[in-house]
Enzyme design. Structure first.
Site, short mmCIF file in Angstrom:
data_model
loop_
_atom_site.label_atom_id
_atom_site.label_comp_id
_atom_site.label_asym_id
_atom_site.label_seq_id
_atom_site.Cartn_x
_atom_site.Cartn_y
_atom_site.Cartn_z
N ASP A 1 -76.16 41.75 -12.58
CA ASP A 1 -77.21 41.66 -13.59
C ASP A 1 -77.89 40.29 -13.64
O ASP A 1 -78.66 40.03 -14.56
CB ASP A 1 -76.65 42.02 -14.97
CG ASP A 1 -75.53 41.08 -15.41
OD1 ASP A 1 -74.81 40.57 -14.54
OD2 ASP A 1 -75.37 40.86 -16.62
N ASP B 1 -76.79 37.17 -14.17
CA ASP B 1 -76.44 36.07 -15.07
C ASP B 1 -75.43 35.09 -14.48
O ASP B 1 -75.19 34.03 -15.05
CB ASP B 1 -76.01 36.58 -16.46
CG ASP B 1 -74.81 37.50 -16.40
OD1 ASP B 1 -74.32 37.80 -15.29
OD2 ASP B 1 -74.36 37.94 -17.49
N ARG B 2 -74.83 35.44 -13.34
CA ARG B 2 -73.88 34.50 -12.72
C ARG B 2 -74.53 33.77 -11.56
O ARG B 2 -75.50 34.26 -10.98
CB ARG B 2 -72.65 35.26 -12.19
CG ARG B 2 -71.86 35.90 -13.28
CD ARG B 2 -70.56 36.45 -12.75
NE ARG B 2 -69.79 36.99 -13.86
CZ ARG B 2 -68.48 37.09 -13.89
NH1 ARG B 2 -67.75 36.71 -12.87
NH2 ARG B 2 -67.86 37.57 -14.95
N ASP C 1 -74.97 37.76 -9.47
CA ASP C 1 -74.19 39.00 -9.61
C ASP C 1 -75.08 40.20 -9.93
O ASP C 1 -76.31 40.10 -9.88
CB ASP C 1 -73.09 38.83 -10.67
CG ASP C 1 -73.65 38.71 -12.08
OD1 ASP C 1 -74.79 38.23 -12.20
OD2 ASP C 1 -72.96 39.08 -13.04
N LYS D 1 -76.18 33.66 -19.99
CA LYS D 1 -76.10 32.79 -18.83
C LYS D 1 -77.15 33.23 -17.82
O LYS D 1 -77.69 34.34 -17.91
CB LYS D 1 -74.70 32.79 -18.24
CG LYS D 1 -74.15 34.16 -17.91
CD LYS D 1 -72.66 34.06 -17.66
CE LYS D 1 -72.14 35.36 -17.09
NZ LYS D 1 -71.07 35.95 -17.85
N SER E 1 -72.51 44.34 -15.16
CA SER E 1 -72.48 43.00 -14.57
C SER E 1 -71.93 42.99 -13.13
O SER E 1 -72.48 43.66 -12.27
CB SER E 1 -71.67 42.08 -15.47
OG SER E 1 -71.82 40.77 -15.05
N HIS E 2 -70.82 42.29 -12.94
CA HIS E 2 -70.29 42.13 -11.58
C HIS E 2 -69.36 43.28 -11.18
O HIS E 2 -68.85 43.29 -10.06
CB HIS E 2 -69.54 40.81 -11.47
CG HIS E 2 -68.39 40.74 -12.43
ND1 HIS E 2 -68.58 40.53 -13.78
CD2 HIS E 2 -67.08 40.91 -12.26
CE1 HIS E 2 -67.41 40.56 -14.38
NE2 HIS E 2 -66.48 40.80 -13.49
#
Ligand code: VG1
Ligand code: CO
Length: 541
Positions: free
Chosen positions: A280, A282-283, A278, A377, A113-114
């Site tokens: 991946d 999702d943010r 981000d 998300k 992710s982030h």
């Protein structure tokens, strides 16, 4: 296809956190580390015979190698179809959608992710189930237990994985490997939810959009959706090529990690909407002229304006937020006369409610928002939602936000992260607070009540304990303490501060100023310096 049984020894640190197993790349490179974890998933996930799986990731360092291993192990474990995004890429929301769309039995999302990427950065794996949502806490705990006793894994060493850079279908014995366009199904889903004609007209009218993909996975998605389908100029999407090390960036869209976006929003004559996502995808971070739309406010505004958007016009059955997320959404739910569920941190806790049809929108303070369209998300979805609302309302972001605050008041909000080198000290701090929550313990001065948040899932009845300490103060403000479950080094204490105001002068103030005193209260109540030696947080977002 022949498979081999390879002997191995367990590792004791393969417990997934808030969203999957995240570790430094060097940890994943240890002999059999990746294989052990994957086999533990295959052993526990109980996939049907001839299962179909989705696989893809954010393109970070180690993505390509891990995919090769995953494909060979999937074939050895009876999977008969593996659907992979071209170049091994799939954003997290697109992967969630693809699992549902292709009726797959689950999927592996290769992402941290982030978290920073590259050889010295982090890698991660998330296993999602057939609903498209992340494995439940019970399932990840069972996988962890399995990883501690594993003795062998299965792999087809002679399976020659085809190049992943071209679309196609390849058969290897009983196993088919299908390489698909990672963007098209997701783009079609977005077109089914939003009024693309109206957004195209908005962009053609001179409305200026700036999207920053932060050298991560959303680049190809944003280019296709914003430029090809909606007519935004090429330059509207920046840093659009996914790089294995994100160009050295920390792909975490918030005002601290992307200060240049905040400056661009604050400058006069800047874009009408600035957004970023981000690693991946999702943010989401949304900025308008004047500055940031805090994710808690963003969720509340989208809920209040949902009737403007085709995919949501029929109404929202309910909404949900994670416990530390501000109560701005609760006020909107109240006005709409719908329930607002409060869940522990982490998207997996929304999934049962989503699957049961109880939620329209849901979100977290950590720049995560989504709806019933997926089980993760979704960063680009949030940007499109804002664009569609703006196109219909014909008002600017600050105008919409001000009107929202006038109606509901403003929930000033801030998260302070304390990076603590010694994880034991961080645990002792939380234990200290937990002790103060015991029934019968007299609350400290100024404190109305304290609780150690536990959750009972209304759909499957499962219990989750110790999900954060929530402190309500006599003046109505709120402090929450919890330890991060996504970090890979030491511990991170997250302290969340919230205060609701209704007076126009208090609404107009900067959240940092309004919440400064509450931050001091939080530090002394938690005895943060006593336990950690730290006198100030590492980061405020
Ligand atoms: C953080 C956020 C949480 C989010 C999780 C995964 O978890 O607080 O809200 O769901 O990251 O997001 P933690 O345990 O570090 O506080 V992502 O985009 O990293 O998959
Ligand atoms: Co993410």
């Amino acid at each position: 296809m022949q498979h081999q049984q390879v002997e191995t020894r367990p590792y004791d640190d393969q417990r997934p956190g808030t969203a999957g197993l995240r570790r430094p790349v060097a940890t994943f490179r240890q002999p059999h580390y990746l294989e052990n974890f994957l086999q533990s998933v295959f052993d526990i996930a109980d996939l049907p015979d001839g299962a179909t799986l989705i696989a893809g990731g954010d393109g970070r360092h180690f993505n390509a190698e891990a995919l090769q291993t995953l494909i060979r192990m999937a074939a050895a474990n009876g999977v008969t179809r593996v659907i992979i995004g071209r170049d091994g890429l799939l954003s997290t929301p697109a992967a969630s959608h693809l699992i549902r769309h292709r009726r797959a039995d689950g999927g592996f999302l290769l992402t941290a992710s982030h978290n920073p990427g590259g050889p010295d950065g982090d890698f991660g794996i998330k296993f999602n189930v057939a609903s498209g949502g992340q494995a439940s806490e019970a399932l990840t705990e069972a996988i962890y237990a399995r990883s501690r006793s594993i003795g062998a894994y299965r792999i087809c060493t002679d399976l020659a994985v085809p190049p992943l850079d071209a679309l196609g279908v390849h058969a290897f014995g009983d196993c088919v490997i299908e390489i698909v366009d990672p963007v098209s199904d997701y783009a079609a889903l977005m077109q089914s939810l939003f009024d693309f004609d109206r957004i195209r007209a908005l962009l053609a009218s001179g409305f200026r959009l700036h999207f920053d993909a932060m050298n991560a996975v959303t680049g190809p998605y944003a280019r296709h959706i914003f430029c090809d389908l909606l007519g935004a100029p090429e330059g509207a999407v920046q840093r659009a090529t996914p790089l294995p090390d994100f160009g050295g960036l920390h792909p975490d869209p918030n005002p601290v990690e992307a200060p240049e976006l905040l400056r661009a929003a604050e400058a006069t004559g800047g874009p009408d909407l600035i957004a970023a996502s981000d690693g991946d995808g999702d943010r989401n971070m949304i900025l308008g002229p004047g500055g940031l739309v805090h994710p808690c406010d963003s969720l509340a505004v989208l809920a209040a304006q949902h009737h403007r958007v085709p995919g949501y016009r029929e109404g929202l059955p309910g909404v949900a937020r994670s416990m530390p997320t501000s109560r701005a959404i609760d006020a909107v739910a109240d006005a709409l006369g719908i329930p607002c569920h409060v869940t522990p941190t982490g998207w997996r806790f929304f999934c049962n409610l989503l699957e049961d049809g109880q939620l329209g929108l849901c979100g977290e303070e950590s720049f995560g928002t989504s709806s019933h369209h997926a089980r993760e998300k979704d960063g680009l979805w949030a940007v499109l939602f804002w664009l569609d609302v703006l196109a219909d309302a014909r008002r600017s972001i600050p105008e919409l936000l001000d009107a929202h605050w006038q109606r509901f008041g403003r929930h000033h909000y801030l998260r302070e992260d304390w990076q603590i080198a010694d994880a034991d000290a961080a645990n002792a701090l939380v234990e200290g607070l937990r002790a103060a929550c015991t029934p019968g313990a007299a609350p400290p001065r100024g404190v109305h009540s304290m609780r150690d948040f536990a959750y009972e899932d209304p759909v499957d009845g499962s219990h989750s304990e110790h999900q954060g300490i929530e402190v309500l103060l006599d003046d109505g403000s709120r402090i929450i303490y919890r330890l991060s479950g996504t970090g890979t080094r030491g511990a991170t204490l997250r302290v969340y501060l919230e205060q609701h105001v209704t007076a126009p002068e208090a609404i107009a103030q900067a959240s940092r100023n309004v919440l400064a005193a509450l931050g001091h209260t939080a530090a002394s109540l938690g005895r943060i310096e006593h336990y950690t030696g730290l006198s100030a947080p590492t980061l405020r977002v």
